[in-house]
Design a protein around this motif. Structure first.
Motif, PDB file in Angstrom:
ATOM      1  N   LEU A  28      -6.667   0.731   5.090  1.00  0.00           N
ATOM      2  CA  LEU A  28      -5.210   0.623   4.957  1.00  0.00           C
ATOM      3  C   LEU A  28      -4.538   1.977   5.199  1.00  0.00           C
ATOM      4  CD1 LEU A  28      -4.898  -1.744   1.872  1.00  0.00           C
ATOM      5  CD2 LEU A  28      -4.087  -2.205   4.183  1.00  0.00           C
ATOM      6  N   GLY A  29      -5.148   3.049   4.713  1.00  0.00           N
ATOM      7  CA  GLY A  29      -4.565   4.371   4.920  1.00  0.00           C
ATOM      8  C   GLY A  29      -4.489   4.746   6.388  1.00  0.00           C
ATOM      9  N   GLN A  30      -5.527   4.420   7.161  1.00  0.00           N
ATOM     10  CA  GLN A  30      -5.511   4.719   8.592  1.00  0.00           C
ATOM     11  C   GLN A  30      -4.431   3.913   9.310  1.00  0.00           C
ATOM     12  OE1 GLN A  30      -9.557   3.779   9.605  1.00  0.00           O
ATOM     13  NE2 GLN A  30     -10.324   5.840   9.139  1.00  0.00           N
ATOM     14  N   CYS A  31      -4.263   2.656   8.939  1.00  0.00           N
ATOM     15  CA  CYS A  31      -3.254   1.820   9.604  1.00  0.00           C
ATOM     16  C   CYS A  31      -1.834   2.269   9.265  1.00  0.00           C
ATOM     17  CB  CYS A  31      -3.453   0.359   9.211  1.00  0.00           C
ATOM     18  SG  CYS A  31      -4.976  -0.363   9.861  1.00  0.00           S
ATOM     19  N   VAL A  32      -1.611   2.701   8.031  1.00  0.00           N
ATOM     20  CA  VAL A  32      -0.288   3.225   7.676  1.00  0.00           C
ATOM     21  C   VAL A  32       0.021   4.477   8.484  1.00  0.00           C
ATOM     22  CG1 VAL A  32       1.015   4.303   5.804  1.00  0.00           C
ATOM     23  CG2 VAL A  32      -0.222   2.192   5.382  1.00  0.00           C
ATOM     24  N   LYS A  33      -0.980   5.344   8.693  1.00  0.00           N
ATOM     25  CA  LYS A  33      -0.772   6.546   9.497  1.00  0.00           C
ATOM     26  C   LYS A  33      -0.479   6.177  10.965  1.00  0.00           C
ATOM     27  CE  LYS A  33      -2.845  11.020  10.604  1.00  0.00           C
ATOM     28  NZ  LYS A  33      -2.525  10.930  12.027  1.00  0.00           N
ATOM     29  N   PHE A  54       0.832  -1.200   0.000  1.00  0.00           N
ATOM     30  CA  PHE A  54       0.000   0.000   0.000  1.00  0.00           C
ATOM     31  C   PHE A  54       0.870   1.256   0.000  1.00  0.00           C
ATOM     32  CE2 PHE A  54      -2.321   3.390   2.133  1.00  0.00           C
ATOM     33  CZ  PHE A  54      -3.500   3.414   1.417  1.00  0.00           C
ATOM     34  N   ARG A  55       1.979   1.229   0.746  1.00  0.00           N
ATOM     35  CA  ARG A  55       2.869   2.404   0.745  1.00  0.00           C
ATOM     36  C   ARG A  55       3.470   2.636  -0.633  1.00  0.00           C
ATOM     37  NH1 ARG A  55       4.900  -0.287   5.438  1.00  0.00           N
ATOM     38  NH2 ARG A  55       4.044   0.563   7.375  1.00  0.00           N
ATOM     39  N   ASP A  56       3.779   1.557  -1.357  1.00  0.00           N
ATOM     40  CA  ASP A  56       4.412   1.697  -2.674  1.00  0.00           C
ATOM     41  C   ASP A  56       3.402   2.062  -3.763  1.00  0.00           C
ATOM     42  OD1 ASP A  56       6.742   0.968  -1.412  1.00  0.00           O
ATOM     43  OD2 ASP A  56       6.600  -1.146  -1.984  1.00  0.00           O
ATOM     44  N   HIS A  57       2.165   1.547  -3.667  1.00  0.00           N
ATOM     45  CA  HIS A  57       1.147   1.798  -4.703  1.00  0.00           C
ATOM     46  C   HIS A  57      -0.175   2.171  -4.027  1.00  0.00           C
ATOM     47  CE1 HIS A  57       4.016  -0.267  -7.376  1.00  0.00           C
ATOM     48  NE2 HIS A  57       4.085  -1.185  -6.433  1.00  0.00           N
ATOM     49  N   PRO A  58      -0.283   3.353  -3.443  1.00  0.00           N
ATOM     50  CA  PRO A  58      -1.482   3.685  -2.650  1.00  0.00           C
ATOM     51  C   PRO A  58      -2.757   3.767  -3.478  1.00  0.00           C
ATOM     52  CG  PRO A  58      -0.029   5.592  -2.878  1.00  0.00           C
ATOM     53  CD  PRO A  58       0.719   4.433  -3.422  1.00  0.00           C
ATOM     54  N   LYS A  59      -2.718   4.393  -4.662  1.00  0.00           N
ATOM     55  CA  LYS A  59      -3.948   4.574  -5.448  1.00  0.00           C
ATOM     56  C   LYS A  59      -4.477   3.238  -5.955  1.00  0.00           C
ATOM     57  CE  LYS A  59      -3.008   9.315  -6.954  1.00  0.00           C
ATOM     58  NZ  LYS A  59      -2.850  10.212  -8.128  1.00  0.00           N
ATOM     59  N   THR A  84      -8.093   1.209  -4.729  1.00  0.00           N
ATOM     60  CA  THR A  84      -9.148   0.786  -5.657  1.00  0.00           C
ATOM     61  C   THR A  84      -9.623  -0.633  -5.346  1.00  0.00           C
ATOM     62  OG1 THR A  84      -8.224   2.222  -7.376  1.00  0.00           O
ATOM     63  CG2 THR A  84      -9.720   0.462  -8.077  1.00  0.00           C
ATOM     64  N   TYR A  85      -8.684  -1.547  -5.148  1.00  0.00           N
ATOM     65  CA  TYR A  85      -9.069  -2.932  -4.887  1.00  0.00           C
ATOM     66  C   TYR A  85      -9.517  -3.134  -3.442  1.00  0.00           C
ATOM     67  CZ  TYR A  85      -7.610  -4.384  -9.496  1.00  0.00           C
ATOM     68  OH  TYR A  85      -7.534  -4.540 -10.847  1.00  0.00           O
ATOM     69  N   GLU A  86      -9.078  -2.282  -2.526  1.00  0.00           N
ATOM     70  CA  GLU A  86      -9.599  -2.355  -1.159  1.00  0.00           C
ATOM     71  C   GLU A  86     -11.086  -2.014  -1.132  1.00  0.00           C
ATOM     72  OE1 GLU A  86      -8.900  -0.390   3.284  1.00  0.00           O
ATOM     73  OE2 GLU A  86      -7.910   0.458   1.516  1.00  0.00           O
ATOM     74  N   ARG A  87     -11.489  -1.036  -1.949  1.00  0.00           N
ATOM     75  CA  ARG A  87     -12.913  -0.697  -2.024  1.00  0.00           C
ATOM     76  C   ARG A  87     -13.730  -1.868  -2.586  1.00  0.00           C
ATOM     77  NH1 ARG A  87     -10.914   4.566  -3.428  1.00  0.00           N
ATOM     78  NH2 ARG A  87     -10.919   3.996  -5.632  1.00  0.00           N
ATOM     79  N   GLU A  88     -13.175  -2.588  -3.588  1.00  0.00           N
ATOM     80  CA  GLU A  88     -13.886  -3.740  -4.130  1.00  0.00           C
ATOM     81  C   GLU A  88     -14.027  -4.834  -3.081  1.00  0.00           C
ATOM     82  OE1 GLU A  88     -12.780  -5.221  -7.910  1.00  0.00           O
ATOM     83  OE2 GLU A  88     -12.143  -3.281  -8.703  1.00  0.00           O
TER      84      GLU A  88
END
Length: 432
Positions: A241-246, A164-169, A173-177
């Motif tokens: 995933l974004g919240q956990c990375v933060k 996720f850090r290397d390819h966030p966008k 997209t696939y996390e939403r799916e």
């Protein structure tokens, strides 16, 4: 000498003159007679591609065209220019699952143009499926309320977070799916489009974090990932995933700030080090000269060793505590320094701390360099030059010359008479 490759693509240098057929070793890559596949043979003469000995307009490679009846690839041998025979059942591998998606079995697709969904014997649930279903209902009953879920727990693996850090966008997209699939009770299986191996690895890792089952199907370049809901699945993770990375980033910054504020205690002195020793000095000569000095500290025994830095270390041992050993070594230092200076054994003697491998971890000079607070203030004030009074006009002409200073004469102090009878003098003073 230079020679032209037999495929005619490039010129090869430093080829032996007797070598009649120089080869570059690259893959041919020319399109075959079928118009779909490429030649996979290494460098060869023109007209010797892999389909040279095959009659017709097809080759020996698998077709790998996508079938319309089941979205699997055709694994039959190339049949160009004719279309795929979808009347024949598909032989690609797929999976069937039980009702709860826990049990899984690999079968052949067997889909055809007239029967896109062939009937199969359903896979029955077993006792393990029933146990997992009970556990799933219990976990759902004890699920944490999202409004009160404010702890710093990270439900994702390091592999998932790193991707996720290397390819966030792309990952978002696939996390939403995944989350949409998790919220639909009727959806039991989700098939993704073909993608690269490292992207499929991310989907497998994310499925494991969600509690889903995943499988890769079909050969390259049509290999894709399918995910299944099993009784192990309860719900999607509450944090994204974004919240956990933060959370991980904030925790790393906090730990780094705490590490910088930690004061590492200094190691107590346990040895004496002799700097710049005399050439040819031996351990026996040094120990015999310091024998009387060592006798002043009978509870401590010393071991003499030469260091790779051309220094000599006298390591002490035998004290109950490191602080007691430091006090004994500190008390012994002046006597040892005097003996070493008198005999001319070394240039200087200083306190130090050495480990079991005789690595010098702390020196007496290091403490003075790192000393701060009032000690450094006093040192700077002591080193500050004294302020000299301004030179007068009379002394300006005699600057840089010897000046004779006249000694001031002492003033005579008048002596007062001493009363012989002090009692009578006291009475006289009271009457006044």
């Amino acid at each position: 000498m230079e020679k032209r490759c037999i495929c005619g693509k490039q010129t090869l240098k430093n080829q032996p003159c007797w070598f009649e057929e120089p080869r570059c070793g690259t893959i041919c890559g020319k399109k075959l007679k079928c118009g779909t596949h490429l030649c996979t043979k290494p460098c060869h003469k023109p007209g010797e591609c892999e389909d040279a000995g095959i009659r017709g307009s097809h080759c020996s490679q698998p077709c790998l065209k996508v079938r319309k009846s089941c979205d699997h690839v055709d694994t039959d041998v190339c049949h160009a220019p004719f279309p795929c025979n979808e009347d024949k059942p598909c032989q690609a591998k797929t999976f069937i699952t039980c009702e709860c998606q826990h049990r899984k079995q690999e079968v052949r697709c067997m889909a055809s143009k007239t029967n896109s969904w062939p009937e199969r014997q359903p896979l029955k649930c077993d006792d393990e499926c029933l146990r997992l279903q009970r556990n799933a209902r219990l976990a759902a009953a004890l699920n944490i309320d999202p409004t009160t879920h404010t702890d710093d727990h990270v439900p994702y693996s390091e592999t998932t977070l790193k991707f996720f850090r290397d390819h966030p966008k792309w990952a978002q997209t696939y996390e939403r799916e995944f989350r949409v699939f998790s919220t639909e009770p009727s959806e039991k299986r989700l098939r993704f489009k073909p993608m690269k191996p490292h992207q499929r690895a991310f989907l497998h890792s994310l499925a494991e974090d969600f509690g889903l089952d995943s499988e890769s199907q079909d050969p390259e370049p049509h290999r894709h990932v399918s995910i299944f809901k099993t009784p192990r699945f309860v719900s999607a993770p509450l944090k994204t995933l974004g919240q956990c990375v933060k959370i991980r980033t904030d925790a790393a910054q906090a730990s780094q700030s705490q590490t910088t504020n930690i004061i590492v205690p200094t190691e107590p002195f346990n040895a004496l080090v002799l700097s710049a020793p005399r050439f040819g000095l031996t351990i026996e000569e040094l120990e015999s000269s310091l024998k009387l000095d060592f006798a002043t500290q009978p509870s401590i025994s010393f071991t003499t060793s030469f260091l790779p830095s051309d220094e000599i270390v006298l390591k002490g041992s035998g004290a109950w505590t490191p602080q007691a050993l430091e006090a004994s070594v500190t008390a012994l230092k002046p006597a040892v320094a005097q003996t070493v200076a008198r005999q001319g054994f070394a240039k200087a003697v200083s306190l130090c701390h050495v480990d079991s491998s005789l690595n010098v971890l702390r020196r007496e000079a290091d403490a003075s360099k790192n000393e701060g607070g009032w000690s450094s203030v006093v040192g700077r004030s002591a080193a500050r030059p004294a302020v000299r009074p301004a030179a007068s006009a009379e002394n300006a002409s005699v600057r840089n010359k010897f000046v004779l200073l006249k000694k001031e004469s002492k003033k005579k102090v008048e002596q007062q008479p001493v009363e012989e009878d002090w009692e009578a003098a006291a009475d006289k003073l009271d009457e006044e």
